[in-house]
Design an enzyme around this catalytic site. Structure first.
Site, PDB file in Angstrom:
ATOM      1  N   LYS A  52       4.646  25.647  36.982  1.00 43.92           N
ATOM      2  CA  LYS A  52       5.732  26.246  36.214  1.00 43.92           C
ATOM      3  C   LYS A  52       7.110  26.036  36.827  1.00 43.92           C
ATOM      4  CE  LYS A  52       4.629  27.624  32.849  1.00 43.92           C
ATOM      5  NZ  LYS A  52       3.868  28.235  31.766  1.00 43.92           N
ATOM      6  N   SER A 294      -7.292  29.398  37.178  1.00 43.11           N
ATOM      7  CA  SER A 294      -7.135  28.422  36.085  1.00 43.11           C
ATOM      8  C   SER A 294      -7.493  27.015  36.571  1.00 43.11           C
ATOM      9  CB  SER A 294      -5.724  28.466  35.494  1.00 43.11           C
ATOM     10  OG  SER A 294      -4.760  27.954  36.390  1.00 43.11           O
TER      11      SER A 294
HETATM   12  N1  PMP Z   1      -2.471  28.034  34.937  1.00 43.19           N
HETATM   13  C1  PMP Z   1      -1.615  28.927  35.438  1.00 43.19           C
HETATM   14  C2  PMP Z   1      -2.012  29.697  36.660  1.00 43.19           C
HETATM   15  C3  PMP Z   1      -0.385  29.141  34.813  1.00 43.19           C
HETATM   16  O1  PMP Z   1       0.467  30.039  35.303  1.00 43.19           O
HETATM   17  C4  PMP Z   1      -0.077  28.392  33.641  1.00 43.19           C
HETATM   18  C5  PMP Z   1       1.218  28.615  32.932  1.00 43.19           C
HETATM   19  N2  PMP Z   1       1.302  29.855  32.265  1.00 43.19           N
HETATM   20  C6  PMP Z   1      -1.002  27.485  33.138  1.00 43.19           C
HETATM   21  C7  PMP Z   1      -2.186  27.328  33.830  1.00 43.19           C
HETATM   22  C8  PMP Z   1      -0.794  26.721  31.845  1.00 43.19           C
HETATM   23  O2  PMP Z   1       0.312  25.871  31.751  1.00 43.19           O
HETATM   24  P1  PMP Z   1       1.110  25.683  30.399  1.00 43.19           P
HETATM   25  O3  PMP Z   1       1.955  26.910  30.195  1.00 43.19           O
HETATM   26  O4  PMP Z   1       1.941  24.459  30.647  1.00 43.19           O
HETATM   27  O5  PMP Z   1       0.169  25.505  29.270  1.00 43.19           O
END
Ligand code: PMP
Length: 358
Positions: A52, A294
């Site tokens: 991010k 994630s």
């Molecule tokens: N994993 C984590 C830990 C995140 O903070 C985010 C962003 N919210 C994402 C995945 C996903 O990324 P995006 O917002 O670009 O879809």
């Protein structure tokens, strides 16, 4: 093997902001099936520790470029953490005050990190879910004339992945096949921005998208209602709280809608949070790669794809952040503070243990 020698980056940096991006793609050597090559794009290498940082930089700089953000104006955003931490870093470096709204269900280290970076954190009740923190940010912006970062709607989000993340992948895989690129979504910025480029430049690469199996809102087929600013006007009926922080809010973001409308992914494979936790632990303890839930969840899906992939296939997996951000979450359940039985036995096995006992 001789001693490692390094030569610096052959440049000096004018600001921490210039160090965002250009994260490494790293081979997985021990836990992936032998018939494929698996790489991870490890976004923890960004200065504030997550993917991010890219978005945070471009939200601020795009608004500076077109005059939506004035010097010294307060920035406000609803975020589960990584966007807030990235924005706090960018705002600190550029001198903008920042207010972050956040549901009180997210990990405490995230709040404290943002405050450490100079931001104010306003908590909203967890019962109001993502929609509650989002409404609070919108109200604060309207009431005070603050700049709302709007990560879920702004064009600045996918654009920065198109011009950085995607270009880095093309560059790093220039002389290598790339059969699968695997990612989850939060806002959808990563998938929409990278897919714009991969669909054109690497049309043979299959794009695999994933979401939590107990909050499979895209798989459900139902698209939530939105207002004229593309902001959601309801919580998605198929949403349930899930442990994969940063993924799948309780609505389908406008930035993600681009990926849905353009068929930017070839398969959508839901994943249980428990699988993500397990693979995050294995990445850390068997590969030395320390990523959050994630990242583990995305990797879990990649391991499923790898099982069916042909001999020699190459997979690239997005790992969005560092595992250090999850010390107070289920990722660390069962990781003890005190010595385990095994550790006590090691401790007792040398003479000084007898001395302590006397
Ligand atoms: N994993 C984590 C830990 C995140 O903070 C985010 C962003 N919210 C994402 C995945 C996903 O990324 P995006 O917002 O670009 O879809």
């Amino acid at each position: 093997m001789g001693i490692r020698q390094t030569e610096g980056r052959q440049r000096l940096y004018d600001s921490v902001l210039d160090t965002i991006g250009d994260t490494p793609c790293i081979r997985i050597n021990r836990i992936a099936p032998a018939h494929v090559k698996v790489y991870v794009k490890f976004e923890a290498f960004n200065p504030a520790g997550s993917v991010k940082d890219r978005l945070a930089l471009n939200i601020i700089e795009a608004a500076e470029r077109d005059g939506r953000l004035n010097p010294g104006q307060t920035v406000v955003e609803a975020t589960s953490g990584n966007t807030g931490i990235g924005l706090a870093m960018v705002c600190a470096a550029k001198g903008y005050p920042l207010v972050v709204t956040m549901a009180d269900s997210f990990s405490v280290e995230r709040r404290r990190l943002m405050r450490f970076l100079g931001a104010k954190v306003v908590l909203t009740p967890r019962a109001q879910k993502g929609f509650g923190m989002y409404t609070k940010a919108k109200e604060l912006a309207e009431q005070n004339g603050w700049f709302l970062a709007s990560q879920f709607e702004t064009a600045a989000n996918a654009d920065i992945h198109e011009t950085t993340t995607a270009r880095e992948i093309l560059g790093d895989f220039e002389n290598e096949r790339l059969d699968y690129w695997v990612t989850g979504y939060g806002t959808g910025g990563t998938v929409s921005g990278v897919a714009r480029v991969l669909r054109k430049e690497r049309p043979d690469t299959k794009i695999i998208l994933t979401e939590p199996s107990n909050a499979a809102i895209v798989s459900s087929g139902y698209v939530n209602t939105r207002n004229e600013n593309n902001q959601p006007t309801e919580s998605h009926p198929n949403f349930e709280p899930h442990p994969i922080q940063g993924w799948t809010p309780d609505f389908i973001p406008w930035v993600l809608q681009e990926a849905i409308d353009n068929q930017y992914y070839d398969e959508m494979i839901p994943v249980p949070g428990s699988d993500g936790i397990e693979w995050s632990r294995r990445l850390a303890s068997e590969e030395g790669i320390f990523t959050g839930i994630s990242g583990g969840s995305t990797f879990a899906v990649a391991m499923k794809m790898a099982e069916q992939a042909p001999q020699g296939a190459v997979l690239l997996v997005m790992l969005p952040d560092t595992g250090e951000r999850y010390l107070s979450t289920p990722l660390f359940d069962g990781i003890e503070e005190d010595m385990t039985e095994e550790e006590r036995a090691i401790s007792m096995s040398t003479p000084s243990a007898q001395m302590a006992a006397e």
